[in-house]
Design a protein around this motif. Structure first.
Motif, mmCIF file in Angstrom:
data_model
loop_
_atom_site.group_PDB
_atom_site.id
_atom_site.type_symbol
_atom_site.label_atom_id
_atom_site.label_comp_id
_atom_site.label_asym_id
_atom_site.label_seq_id
_atom_site.Cartn_x
_atom_site.Cartn_y
_atom_site.Cartn_z
ATOM 1 N N THR A 1 0.900 -1.216 -0.032
ATOM 2 C CA THR A 1 -0.235 -0.094 0.090
ATOM 3 C C THR A 1 0.860 1.149 0.123
ATOM 4 N N VAL A 2 2.065 1.176 0.316
ATOM 5 C CA VAL A 2 3.094 2.190 0.265
ATOM 6 C C VAL A 2 3.219 2.786 -1.423
ATOM 7 N N PRO A 3 2.770 4.092 -1.547
ATOM 8 C CA PRO A 3 3.033 4.422 -2.972
ATOM 9 C C PRO A 3 4.465 4.398 -3.538
ATOM 10 N N PRO A 4 4.263 4.193 -4.691
ATOM 11 C CA PRO A 4 5.928 3.894 -5.459
ATOM 12 C C PRO A 4 6.988 4.966 -5.091
ATOM 13 N N ILE B 1 10.144 -2.703 -6.445
ATOM 14 C CA ILE B 1 9.191 -2.831 -5.289
ATOM 15 C C ILE B 1 7.637 -2.483 -5.659
ATOM 16 N N THR B 2 7.761 -1.884 -6.827
ATOM 17 C CA THR B 2 6.382 -1.679 -7.399
ATOM 18 C C THR B 2 5.655 -2.903 -7.857
ATOM 19 N N ALA B 3 6.503 -3.277 -8.835
ATOM 20 C CA ALA B 3 5.959 -4.491 -9.599
ATOM 21 C C ALA B 3 5.560 -5.743 -8.889
ATOM 22 N N ILE B 4 6.421 -5.968 -7.656
ATOM 23 C CA ILE B 4 6.640 -7.171 -7.155
ATOM 24 C C ILE B 4 5.103 -7.848 -6.339
ATOM 25 N N TRP B 5 4.391 -6.748 -5.863
ATOM 26 C CA TRP B 5 3.211 -7.335 -5.069
ATOM 27 C C TRP B 5 2.257 -7.966 -6.108
ATOM 28 N N PRO B 6 1.809 -7.451 -6.951
ATOM 29 C CA PRO B 6 0.538 -8.400 -7.652
ATOM 30 C C PRO B 6 1.314 -9.598 -8.351
ATOM 31 N N ILE B 7 2.695 -9.819 -8.499
ATOM 32 C CA ILE B 7 3.184 -11.089 -8.842
ATOM 33 C C ILE B 7 3.141 -11.946 -7.543
ATOM 34 N N ILE B 8 3.534 -11.493 -6.402
ATOM 35 C CA ILE B 8 3.569 -12.421 -5.136
ATOM 36 C C ILE B 8 2.174 -12.710 -5.016
#
Length: 284
Positions: A134-137, A161-168
């Motif tokens: 939830t932290v803005p890029p 750090i922006t792209a990793i969350w939807p992948i996880i």
């Protein structure tokens, strides 16, 4: 050959073997190419009408084309420093995206598999992931600059750090939703961990994984454009910010068009690879 014979040969219909291909081409043009072209023409006409008045704040498309014609026809000029053509600016941004996104893919799929397979990992890591995502890029940029002391690795970290969350998240959901029948087959065949990962887990979770990859590549492109506005150097984001400081609105509009086109191409590329890989697998 007489004139009448030549005329008859010209008016003869295409060979029967070409008819299906011509029909398919016609269907593609009518169903997929014509609708967006019509919408773009309509929007362009509305834009031209609204911005053609003397007091308009934004230039109409005709003026944008005139102002940026040199940038369009010569995208790879290089006058030294940051004075480079739009092609070089986009390639510099894509290079940063390639590094950051590749790292996010490797780490994201690995962590997603871990969280999807292990209940303990899910309970321990999922709350951390939910908070950090939830932290803005751009909020990560000062921390990355302080840590790396250089703009390029800082931008790559912001992409990562922006792209990793939807992948996880998508990978873990895909792993957790592997049908129990697949797991039973693996037990019957006595597959080891590597064989289970390659033959069962990846094919079954692939539709979920590629959904996360498509979201991740879009977020990567968004993040690099925003980050480059702050870090400077060569890149499409800094080009937009530099054009704003010089009050070159037409250059900004052209850059935004290019940004949208490149983002669309990146999404289509990942979607194409995903369709090839997941062909024959059920979508979640």
């Amino acid at each position: 050959m007489s004139v009448s014979q030549r005329a008859d040969s010209v008016t003869q219909p295409a060979p029967a073997s070409w008819t299906p291909y011509l029909q398919d081409l016609k269907d593609v043009l009518v169903q997929k190419v014509l609708p967006p072209l019509l919408i773009l023409a309509l929007l362009g006409g509305i834009w031209e009408i609204l911005c053609s008045s003397p007091g308009a704040a934004l230039p109409p498309p005709s003026q944008v084309l005139r102002d940026t014609w040199d940038l369009i026809i010569n995208p790879f000029y290089d006058y030294g420093g940051n004075d480079k053509g739009m092609g070089w600016q986009i390639l510099a941004s894509l290079e940063r995206v390639a590094y950051g996104y590749s790292l996010a893919v490797i780490a994201g799929i690995s962590l997603g598999v871990l969280v999807g397979q292990s209940t303990w990992a899910l309970r321990g890591l999922d709350p951390v992931f939910q908070v950090l995502r939830t932290v803005p890029p751009l909020a990560w940029l000062p921390i990355s600059l302080a840590g790396f002391q250089d703009s390029t690795p800082s931008a790559i970290f912001v992409i990562f750090i922006t792209a990793i969350w939807p992948i996880i998240i998508n990978t873990s959901v895909g792993v957790r939703n592997i049908p129990e029948d697949y797991r039973n087959v693996a037990r019957v065949l006595r597959l080891n961990g590597y064989e289970y990962f390659i033959r069962i887990m990846l094919p079954a979770a692939a539709p979920y994984i590629f959904s996360g990859l498509r979201i991740g590549v879009g977020l990567s492109w968004l993040a690099i454009v925003a980050a480059e506005m702050l870090i400077g150097g060569v890149g499409i984001g800094f080009f937009i910010w530099d054009a704003w400081n010089a009050s070159m609105i037409s250059d900004i509009i052209l850059a935004l068009i290019y940004v949208g086109i490149v983002g669309f191409i990146l999404d289509r590329m990942v979607a194409y690879v995903g369709n090839r890989v997941t062909r024959g697998t059920s979508k979640g």
